[in-house]
Write an enzyme that holds these catalytic residues in place. Structure first.
Site, PDB file in Angstrom:
ATOM      1  N   CYS A 110     -18.526 -55.208  -6.236  1.00 20.99           N
ATOM      2  CA  CYS A 110     -19.013 -53.935  -6.909  1.00 20.99           C
ATOM      3  C   CYS A 110     -19.128 -53.112  -5.780  1.00 20.99           C
ATOM      4  O   CYS A 110     -19.494 -52.243  -6.304  1.00 20.99           O
ATOM      5  CB  CYS A 110     -20.604 -54.699  -7.274  1.00 20.99           C
ATOM      6  SG  CYS A 110     -20.289 -55.564  -8.749  1.00 20.99           S
ATOM      7  N   HIS A 249     -26.166 -48.722  -7.714  1.00 19.18           N
ATOM      8  CA  HIS A 249     -25.319 -49.536  -8.681  1.00 19.18           C
ATOM      9  C   HIS A 249     -25.757 -49.877 -10.059  1.00 19.18           C
ATOM     10  O   HIS A 249     -27.001 -50.462  -9.886  1.00 19.18           O
ATOM     11  CB  HIS A 249     -24.779 -50.763  -7.853  1.00 19.18           C
ATOM     12  CG  HIS A 249     -23.831 -51.657  -8.596  1.00 19.18           C
ATOM     13  ND1 HIS A 249     -22.912 -51.502  -9.343  1.00 19.18           N
ATOM     14  CD2 HIS A 249     -23.855 -53.089  -8.740  1.00 19.18           C
ATOM     15  CE1 HIS A 249     -22.131 -52.306 -10.042  1.00 19.18           C
ATOM     16  NE2 HIS A 249     -22.959 -53.311  -9.586  1.00 19.18           N
ATOM     17  N   ASN A 279     -22.406 -52.717 -16.468  1.00 20.89           N
ATOM     18  CA  ASN A 279     -22.123 -52.974 -15.099  1.00 20.89           C
ATOM     19  C   ASN A 279     -20.576 -52.813 -14.992  1.00 20.89           C
ATOM     20  O   ASN A 279     -19.857 -53.670 -15.566  1.00 20.89           O
ATOM     21  CB  ASN A 279     -22.442 -54.157 -14.767  1.00 20.89           C
ATOM     22  CG  ASN A 279     -22.296 -54.705 -13.080  1.00 20.89           C
ATOM     23  OD1 ASN A 279     -21.462 -53.899 -12.599  1.00 20.89           O
ATOM     24  ND2 ASN A 279     -22.645 -55.539 -12.758  1.00 20.89           N
TER      25      ASN A 279
HETATM   26  O1  UT7 Z   1     -23.021 -56.651 -10.069  1.00 24.18           O
HETATM   27  C1  UT7 Z   1     -23.712 -57.771  -9.646  1.00 24.18           C
HETATM   28  C2  UT7 Z   1     -23.698 -58.626 -10.846  1.00 24.18           C
HETATM   29  N1  UT7 Z   1     -24.771 -59.364 -11.281  1.00 24.18           N
HETATM   30  C3  UT7 Z   1     -25.914 -58.932 -11.315  1.00 24.18           C
HETATM   31  O2  UT7 Z   1     -26.559 -58.129 -11.061  1.00 24.18           O
HETATM   32  C4  UT7 Z   1     -26.865 -59.847 -12.366  1.00 24.18           C
HETATM   33  C5  UT7 Z   1     -28.345 -60.221 -11.623  1.00 24.18           C
HETATM   34  N2  UT7 Z   1     -29.031 -60.845 -12.681  1.00 24.18           N
HETATM   35  C6  UT7 Z   1     -29.622 -60.519 -13.877  1.00 24.18           C
HETATM   36  O3  UT7 Z   1     -29.391 -59.401 -13.969  1.00 24.18           O
HETATM   37  C7  UT7 Z   1     -30.588 -61.301 -14.694  1.00 24.18           C
HETATM   38  O4  UT7 Z   1     -30.839 -62.408 -13.968  1.00 24.18           O
HETATM   39  C8  UT7 Z   1     -29.791 -61.737 -15.787  1.00 24.18           C
HETATM   40  C9  UT7 Z   1     -29.817 -60.604 -16.930  1.00 24.18           C
HETATM   41  C10 UT7 Z   1     -28.397 -62.054 -15.758  1.00 24.18           C
HETATM   42  C11 UT7 Z   1     -30.396 -62.930 -16.550  1.00 24.18           C
HETATM   43  O5  UT7 Z   1     -31.932 -62.473 -16.732  1.00 24.18           O
HETATM   44  P1  UT7 Z   1     -33.202 -63.445 -16.614  1.00 24.18           P
HETATM   45  O6  UT7 Z   1     -34.284 -62.653 -16.775  1.00 24.18           O
HETATM   46  O7  UT7 Z   1     -32.955 -63.733 -14.943  1.00 24.18           O
HETATM   47  O8  UT7 Z   1     -32.737 -64.411 -17.296  1.00 24.18           O
HETATM   48  P2  UT7 Z   1     -32.576 -65.961 -17.059  1.00 24.18           P
HETATM   49  O9  UT7 Z   1     -31.522 -66.237 -16.339  1.00 24.18           O
HETATM   50  O10 UT7 Z   1     -34.027 -66.520 -16.291  1.00 24.18           O
HETATM   51  O11 UT7 Z   1     -32.693 -66.777 -18.396  1.00 24.18           O
HETATM   52  C12 UT7 Z   1     -34.049 -66.751 -19.083  1.00 24.18           C
HETATM   53  C13 UT7 Z   1     -33.498 -67.168 -20.552  1.00 24.18           C
HETATM   54  C14 UT7 Z   1     -32.993 -68.918 -20.412  1.00 24.18           C
HETATM   55  O12 UT7 Z   1     -33.267 -69.628 -21.526  1.00 24.18           O
HETATM   56  P3  UT7 Z   1     -34.431 -70.828 -21.122  1.00 24.18           P
HETATM   57  O13 UT7 Z   1     -33.777 -71.421 -20.223  1.00 24.18           O
HETATM   58  O14 UT7 Z   1     -35.827 -69.958 -20.793  1.00 24.18           O
HETATM   59  O15 UT7 Z   1     -34.654 -71.218 -22.372  1.00 24.18           O
HETATM   60  C15 UT7 Z   1     -31.648 -68.256 -20.770  1.00 24.18           C
HETATM   61  O16 UT7 Z   1     -30.920 -69.362 -21.148  1.00 24.18           O
HETATM   62  O17 UT7 Z   1     -32.679 -66.651 -21.234  1.00 24.18           O
HETATM   63  C16 UT7 Z   1     -31.759 -67.237 -21.759  1.00 24.18           C
HETATM   64  N3  UT7 Z   1     -30.515 -66.186 -21.884  1.00 24.18           N
HETATM   65  C17 UT7 Z   1     -30.330 -65.609 -22.749  1.00 24.18           C
HETATM   66  N4  UT7 Z   1     -30.997 -65.259 -24.244  1.00 24.18           N
HETATM   67  C18 UT7 Z   1     -30.394 -64.655 -24.959  1.00 24.18           C
HETATM   68  C19 UT7 Z   1     -29.529 -66.131 -20.851  1.00 24.18           C
HETATM   69  N5  UT7 Z   1     -28.665 -65.069 -21.229  1.00 24.18           N
HETATM   70  C20 UT7 Z   1     -29.044 -64.743 -22.522  1.00 24.18           C
HETATM   71  C21 UT7 Z   1     -28.737 -63.942 -23.650  1.00 24.18           C
HETATM   72  N6  UT7 Z   1     -29.335 -63.786 -24.802  1.00 24.18           N
HETATM   73  N7  UT7 Z   1     -27.400 -62.978 -23.286  1.00 24.18           N
END
Ligand code: UT7
Length: 320
Positions: A110, A249, A279
């Protein structure tokens, strides 16, 4: 001596995939995606190629700069991968826009665009070039698994371009590399060389192209934005409040907001388009530069700040 920006351009795919459509493909919802990321739609390449977007963005930037492609001295493309590995992407951009200078690709995840600005700056300082085109173009939908809701909702395709000329408008630059494959990886497609037949047993079998530990990447991203913005301001000997606009970004609106609060930046100084484009990795900042170009007045200070795979990141402070 470094550079000044003469022209900017961008191009997005015709097809925009919205959260409702995604929620029919994986177990997710518009509400979850919007509240956790700020993304509503993202562009997906369908019958176009990445080269089409790259050429469209490059030509817009050249037109705005009022520069002919044959007067360029260098083309740098930042991309995880173009339409083919060979020819590499910059070579095809060079051919398609009718340039005759040399051209090469850079892959810094990125962070590619900000790193390319540093390379361009070094070319100018060494008198190796007077005019440089940077094209940042990404086809992330090529790498994503649309069964994996934790990654496929985030990324979009797109291209952004800038034309640079020798000048004095780079005020400071802070780059960060922290090599680490444990929290974010984009793996390659496995080939079919029959290693085992020849006694080797080392064939990597990748089951997932894009893998990440979202929360760890999130923490890296906020720290990286905060530290590199502070360092770039310090290096230029200015206060963060003196910066007119921040172009961070576009990975997650919550990441940007967390960094904004830590740095005490006013909300209206943060530019964003993540809601529409998602993104777009290294294309993110030049796409925004082109989108917001009418806001920028001569002499304004813009902070371009990035983070991502590698892990990598950095900030460039420029004067418009
Ligand atoms: O360019 C650089 C590349 N990447 C990034 O910048 C990503 C950086 N990270 C993020 O943006 C965030 O961590 C995410 C958007 C990827 C995830 O958000 P989060 O608030 O950290 O969620 P999480 O991973 O803690 O997941 C929370 C819950 C989980 O369920 P449980 O275990 O609490 O039951 C996930 O399974 O949300 C669930 N989950 C979803 N639910 C609905 C994960 N993805 C999804 C989804 N829809 N798309």
């Amino acid at each position: 001596m470094a550079f000044k920006i003469l022209g900017v351009g961008n191009a997005l795919p015709k097809f925009m995939l919205d959260n409702q459509m995604l929620s029919k493909m994986v177990d997710t919802s518009d509400d979850w995606i919007t509240s956790r990321t700020g993304i509503k739609t993202r562009g997906i390449l369908t019958d176009e190629k990445l080269l089409d977007l790259s050429v469209a963005a490059a030509n817009k930037a050249l037109n705005l700069a009022n520069i002919k492609a044959d007067s360029l001295d260098l083309i740098i493309c930042t991309t995880l991968m173009g339409d083919t590995i060979s020819p590499y992407h910059a070579a095809m951009v060079q051919k398609s826009i009718g340039a005759n200078c040399h051209a090469f690709d850079m892959n810094v995840g990125c962070s590619g665009f900000v790193y390319a600005l540093e390379v361009a700056s070094a070319y100018f300082k060494s008198n190796l070039a007077n005019r440089i085109l940077i094209v940042s173009a990404e086809h992330m939908s090529n790498f994503l698994d649309y069964n994996d809701r934790s990654t496929c909702i985030l990324f979009g395709d797109g291209a952004g371009a800038v034309v640079l000329e020798k000048g004095e408008n780079l005020l400071s630059m802070k780059l960060i590399t922290a090599g680490d494959d444990s929290i974010l990886r984009v793996t390659r497609h496995a080939g079919n060389f029959p290693y085992e037949k020849f006694g080797f047993n080392k064939k990597e079998k990748s089951t997932q192209n894009v893998w990440m530990d979202g929360q760890q990447v999130y923490m890296f991203a906020v720290n990286c934005l905060v530290n590199s913005i502070q360092d770039a301001a310090k290096q230029a000997n200015i206060n963060i409040n003196e910066i007119d606009y921040f172009l961070p970004h576009q990975a997650n609106m919550r990441i940007i907001e967390a960094a904004r609060i830590k740095l005490g930046i006013a909300k209206d100084k943060i530019l964003s388009n993540i809601e529409r484009v998602g993104n777009t990795t290294s294309a993110s900042i030049p796409i925004m530069l082109a989108e917001y170009v009418s806001k920028f007045k001569r002499g304004m200070k813009l902070l371009l700040s990035t983070f991502g795979g590698g892990m990598s990141g950095g900030s460039a402070l420029i004067k418009w």
